[in-house]
Design an enzyme around this catalytic site. Sequence first.
Site, PDB file in Angstrom:
ATOM      1  N   VAL A  37       0.264   3.091   3.800  1.00 54.47           N
ATOM      2  CA  VAL A  37      -0.254   4.056   2.827  1.00 54.47           C
ATOM      3  C   VAL A  37       0.852   5.028   2.403  1.00 54.47           C
ATOM      4  CG1 VAL A  37      -1.958   5.878   2.419  1.00 54.47           C
ATOM      5  CG2 VAL A  37      -2.617   3.839   3.686  1.00 54.47           C
ATOM      6  N   CYS A  38       1.693   5.440   3.332  1.00 54.94           N
ATOM      7  CA  CYS A  38       2.793   6.359   3.004  1.00 54.94           C
ATOM      8  C   CYS A  38       3.779   5.683   2.061  1.00 54.94           C
ATOM      9  CB  CYS A  38       3.495   6.823   4.268  1.00 54.94           C
ATOM     10  SG  CYS A  38       2.405   7.659   5.434  1.00 54.94           S
ATOM     11  N   ASP A  39       4.055   4.405   2.302  1.00 57.20           N
ATOM     12  CA  ASP A  39       4.922   3.611   1.447  1.00 57.20           C
ATOM     13  C   ASP A  39       4.327   3.545   0.037  1.00 57.20           C
ATOM     14  OD1 ASP A  39       6.992   0.913   1.676  1.00 57.20           O
ATOM     15  OD2 ASP A  39       5.445   0.848   0.149  1.00 57.20           O
TER      16      ASP A  39
END
EC number: 1.11.1.24
Length: 173
Positions: A65-67
């Site tokens: 999700v951060c990516d």
Amino acid sequence: MMAEKRTGVITFKGNPVTLVGPDITVGDNAPDFKVVDNGLQPVTLDSAKGKVQLIAVVPSIDTGVCDTMTRKFNQDAADLPDSVAVYTISVDLPFAQGRWCGNAGIERVKTLSDYQDRSFGLAYGLLIDELKLLARAVYVVDAQGKVAYREIVSEVTAEPDYQAALNAVKALL
């Protein structure tokens, strides 16, 4: 002085976690912070003084999700003028952030690391006590240093409302 602890704000994989620090909301003066860039140079709120700042906060750049979040803001930032500073802040080491950005082709978002003192996390009330990671959030700070938009994502593994954040930035231009 002991930092304020807040519960009932977010969950991580469905489990409640505790945030450390104050609840910074729209209209507040954005607190100062000291993080480092990929070259270990200090970056503070004043580093982009006079610019609108879009600050994406993620637990770890190396997770799905951060990516996705950083790639999405990088793509959207290509359409924003240079009067907007776009940051992603995590507690990842600056070297890992730099390597990830190079591999992902990230050019418009500047990754910043809060690994040294958790200065950003504590100032913005986003340090997850149990994990020592930052909660997922998005802030927009206007050119005068006031918080114009804030979203603390209630489930750490969920994505933010990208369009709402971008609309907040565009409303300040």
